[in-house]
Scaffold this active site. Structure first.
Site, PDB file in Angstrom:
ATOM      1  N   SER A   1       0.868  -1.177   0.000  1.00  0.00           N
ATOM      2  CA  SER A   1       0.000   0.000   0.000  1.00  0.00           C
ATOM      3  C   SER A   1       0.904   1.227   0.000  1.00  0.00           C
ATOM      4  O   SER A   1       1.843   1.312   0.793  1.00  0.00           O
ATOM      5  CB  SER A   1      -0.910  -0.011   1.228  1.00  0.00           C
ATOM      6  N   GLU A   2       0.632   2.152  -0.916  1.00  0.00           N
ATOM      7  CA  GLU A   2       1.551   3.264  -1.144  1.00  0.00           C
ATOM      8  C   GLU A   2       1.782   4.121   0.096  1.00  0.00           C
ATOM      9  O   GLU A   2       2.761   4.846   0.196  1.00  0.00           O
ATOM     10  CB  GLU A   2       1.034   4.154  -2.285  1.00  0.00           C
TER      11      GLU A   2
END
Lengths: 225, 212, 225, 212
Positions: free
Chosen positions: D47-48
Site C-alpha cells: 500500500s503506497e
C-alpha cells in the site's frame, strides 16, 4: 509458500556469472559479508565489478577476491588503507580499474538506482578532480555535479536476522550500506546470523522489507554478531 | 614562541563547539577533539558509518567491532543515540544538518578552499572517503592542522596546489601557531600563540593576513 | 542539557511568520498533526504555502486552515476527495494556488531537499500534463523529467513517541511523510502522544534521529494513537 | 453475450497474479482483486501509504485508523508485514520493485498509454495521487475497466484523448467483455466472453485487434 532461505552460501551465489557487477555491504569489516564472499571465490566467477566502500584489507573478504584476481573493476570511496596490499598490488600492476567516488555520492548513486531515478545533481565533488569531465549546473546559487545511478547484478549483504520473506534487521553500524544496496541490485543475497519466524520482527523496526531481498542464508559459523 | 601540541589544539577546537551542536569529527587528529568536549553538555557526535550520539571509547572488555567510528576504532553509543544506513548518514551531511565538522588538511586557502584527500603524487593510490561530502555539507567546516609542513612551507595558502576536496567550504583553521577565519574576505587572524605577531605570521605563511 | 520538548502547541508554533512554507505530514487523517494545525490557526499566520499529500477534508486539520483562508498555495498530490469542500471552494474562487505533484515525485522532491540534492531526473510524469514545460532527458533509453527539491520553513509532523533529543518513532501507516518532511524543513515541529526518557527508544528502531527535529510537543489529549 | 461483473472481473485478474508477486492494487475496483487472491499462497500487497504485507479488512472492533490502505479503508497487516515511510514506498514503485499493479482507467491505448487521472474537463479539480508513479514504476501494469463507457464508446482506443497518466506503461487490460494484451505491437485479444467474436469486438472498439 514463499521461502527465500537457501541452504548454503554456495547455493546462494550459484547463478553468478563472469563479468557480473556485485555490491558488497560493509564499512571496513563491520557489515562485510565475508562468508558470502568466500562462496564467490569458491564459485570461481571472475572479471567482476565490485561496488563497495573499500577495496579490501587484510586477507579475507574483498581482499581475498583481489588476491584471487577475480576483480576487473572497483567502484569505491576508500581503497587505500592499512593492509589494502592486495588491492594496491593489483592496482599498481594495472590489473584492476578504479572508479573513485566520494562516499556520499556512492551512497546517493546507489540510492538513485534503488529508487529508479535517472540521475541526480549532487554538490559533492564540484570543482574537484573527481568531477572532471562531468556535467555541472548552478541551481539556486549553488554548484552541482550530475551523477548517474549505480546498479548491480547482485548485492551481497550482511544483516543480523531475517525471516523467510526476507525482512531484515541489522546490528549497530554493520547496517551501513546494506539497506541501500539491497534496493539497488537485481538480485540481493543476504547472510544473517539468525533466522526468525514470520512475525517475529517488529513491523515498525524492519529496516529492509523483504521486497528488496531475494535470498537469505544463515551463517551458521556466526558465534557472535 | 610556544607551539600548541595536538592535544592542546584538540582542546582549543573543542572550546568552539557549543552545546546542542551536531558534529562530525574526521579521522586522525580531529577525532581527539571528542576527548575535550564537556561531558555535562549535550553535544551530538555523528559518525559517517551510521551512528549519531557516539560516546567515548569502550573499555577493552566492551569492544564491539560492529560499533566503530569512521576511523574504524571501537566506540560506544550514548543513551539517546541512533543507528541509520549510509544513505541517511550522508543526507545528514549533504542536506546541511551537521552544524560543524572538523577535518585535517594538506592545504587550506585564504578563501576557504580545502585540499585534504590527495597529494597529487602520480604514484599515489587516491582515497577520498567522506571528505568531499563533509567539506561541502557541514554548515561550518573547521580545519585542524600544523601551520607549516616539516620543511617549513605554509599549509595556509593563497591558492591550493594540491587537488581540491571542496571549494570555499572552510570557515575556520586551527593550527599549532594561530587560529584563522577564512572565507570570501580572505584570512583573518583570530588568535596567535604567545611570542608570535602578525608580521611574523605573514612572513611564515606568505599570505595576506589581517587581525579578525 | 538539550531538551527539545516545549510546553504547548502554541509555544511550538510561536515563531511562524506570514508567508511561511509548511510541510504537513499525513495521508488522509493518519499521521496528520491536527493539534499543531489548530495551533497554527490560533496563531494567526496567513499567506501560507502548504506542502502535504492532501489539501484537507472535513472540518479539521488542513481543511480548517483552508476554511480560515490562511493558505495562498498548496503543493500536493491529491487535493480533490470526498469532503474536500473547503479546498474546493477556495480553489474555485481563485483564492488558493495549486501545484499538483505526483505523489512519488512529491516524496522524492522532499527527500532531495532533505538530502541536499540540487535536482533529480525522475521518470514519473514524463509525457503528461504535469511535466509540461519541464526539462526532460533520455538516459539509458528511458525518459525522465527534471524535478527540483521542495524545501520548507517548517514541518509539522505527528509521531508516536519522542525523547528530549527529538528521536522519533511512529505508529503504523501514520509514519507516511513524517520522516522525509522532518529532514526537509528548516524547523521541524513534532506532536507526539508519548514522551519517553533518553535511551528508552531502541537505537536500532529509531525512525527519525533527533538531528532532524527541532521541537517536540506532547499532545496530552491523545487518548489513543 | 454475458458481461463479467466487477466481482467476476476482480477474480479474473486475481488468477493472473502468481505466488511471490509484489502487488499494488489501485483504489476503487482494483482493491477488490485482493478478495480473490488465494489465502494459501504468499502474495505481497503493498500500500503506497507505507505498508507491505497488507491483510484483509479488519473486524469492526479491530478497526485502527492508523492502519488504512491508499483508499483510506481500514486494513490489517500480516505476520511478516512491514511499515516504511513515503520515500521508501515510492522507491519501491519507481525502482521497479513492484511486480504488478492493478489500476482503473478512463482510457488505455492499444500501445499501452494510460489515462486515468483527469477527464480534462475545464472545471475539474485534478488529483493525481500515486497513479503516475505506479503507472511507470511497476514491472507490469494491469488495467481493470469496463470496455465501453455508458454511452457506448470504447475505452480501449488507438490514441488516448484524455490527459495521460503514463506512456506505453500498460501491459494487460481486463474488461467486462474481453482481456487484451497491449504494447508496441498493438492490442491482442487474450480472451472474450461467450457470445463475442473478434469481428464484433473490432466493431465495438473501433481499433485494430488480433488474437493473441
Amino acid at each position: 509458500m514463499i521461502n527465500k532461505i537457501v541452504g548454503s552460501m554456495a547455493e546462494a551465489v550459484a547463478d553468478l556469472k563472469d563479468g557480473a557487477s556485485i555490491m558488497i555491504s560493509g564499512f571496513g569489516d563491520a557489515g562485510a559479508p565475508a562468508e558470502l564472499i568466500e562462496a564467490v571465490i569458491a564459485h570461481g566467477a571472475t572479471d567482476l565489478t565490485i561496488i563497495s566502500n573499500n577495496a579490501g584489507a587484510g586477507e579475507v573478504g574483498i581482499a581475498a577476491l583481489m588476491k584471487a584476481n577475480r576483480v576487473r573493476k572497483v567502484i569505491c570511496s576508500f581503497p587505500r588503507q592499512a593492509a589494502s596490499h592486495h588491492f594496491d598490488a593489483r592496482y599498481r600492476a594495472g590489473e584492476v580499474e578504479l572508479e573513485l567516488v566520494p562516499q556520499g555520492n556512492l551512497a546517493a548513486r546507489i540510492e538513485a538506482a534503488g529508487a529508479g531515478l535517472g540521475a541526480i545533481f549532487t554538490p559533492t565533488g564540484f570543482g574537484t578532480l573527481l568531477a572532471e569531465g562531468k556535467e555541472t549546473r548552478e541551481i539556486d546559487g549553488r554548484n552541482y555535479v550530475l551523477e548517474y545511478p549505480i546498479h548491480a547484478d547482485f548485492a551481497l549483504v550482511k544483516a543480523r536476522a531475517a525471516d523467510r520473506w526476507g525482512n531484515l534487521v541489522y546490528r549497530k553500524v554493520a547496517r551501513n550500506f546494506g539497506p541501500i544496496m539491497a534496493m539497488a541490485a537485481k538480485t540481493t543475497i543476504v547472510q544473517v546470523s539468525e533466522i526468525v519466524e514470520l512475525g517475529d520482527l517488529d513491523p515498525e523496526a524492519i529496516v529492509t522489507p523483504g521486497i528488496f531481498v531475494n535470498r537469505v542464508v544463515l551463517n551458521s559459523a556466526a558465534a557472535t554478531a | 614562541m610556544q607551539r600548541m601540541d595536538r592535544t592542546a589544539l584538540a582542546a582549543r577546537v573543542a572550546r568552539d563547539i557549543p552545546e546542542g551542536a551536531y558534529v562530525n569529527l574526521g579521522i586522525g587528529a580531529p577525532t581527539m577533539v571528542g576527548n575535550f568536549l564537556p561531558r555535562d553538555k549535550d553535544i551530538f557526535l555523528q559518525s559517517e558509518n551510521g551512528l549519531l550520539g557516539m560516546g567515548p571509547a569502550p573499555a577493552e572488555a566492551e569492544i564491539d567491532w560492529e560499533l566503530i567510528n569512521a576511523g574504524k576504532q571501537p566506540v560506544t553509543i550514548l543513551a539517546g543515540g541512533a543507528y541509520f544506513h549510509h544513505g541517511d548518514s550522508f543526507a545528514m551531511m549533504r542536506g546541511g544538518h551537521i552544524d560543524i565538522c572538523v577535518l585535517g588538511a594538506f592545504q587550506v586557502s585564504v578563501h576557504g578552499d580545502l585540499a585534504n584527500w590527495h597529494t597529487g603524487a602520480p604514484d599515489a593510490i587516491p582515497a577520498v572517503g567522506g571528505a568531499m561530502d563533509l567539506a561541502i555539507g557541514a554548515r561550518q567546516v573547521f580545519v585542524m592542522m600544523d601551520l607549516l609542513t616539516k620543511t617549513g612551507e605554509s599549509k595556509l595558502v593563497a591558492n591550493c596546489t594540491y587537488p581540491l576536496t571542496g571549494l570555499a567550504c572552510v570557515s575556520r583553521v586551527y593550527t599549532d601557531l594561530a587560529v584563522f577565519d577564512v572565507g570570501p574576505q580572505g584570512a583573518r587572524v583570530v588568535e596567535m600563540v604567545d611570542g608570535l605577531d602578525l608580521d611574523k605570521l605573514r612572513e611564515l605563511t606568505g599570505v595576506d593576513l589581517e587581525l579578525a
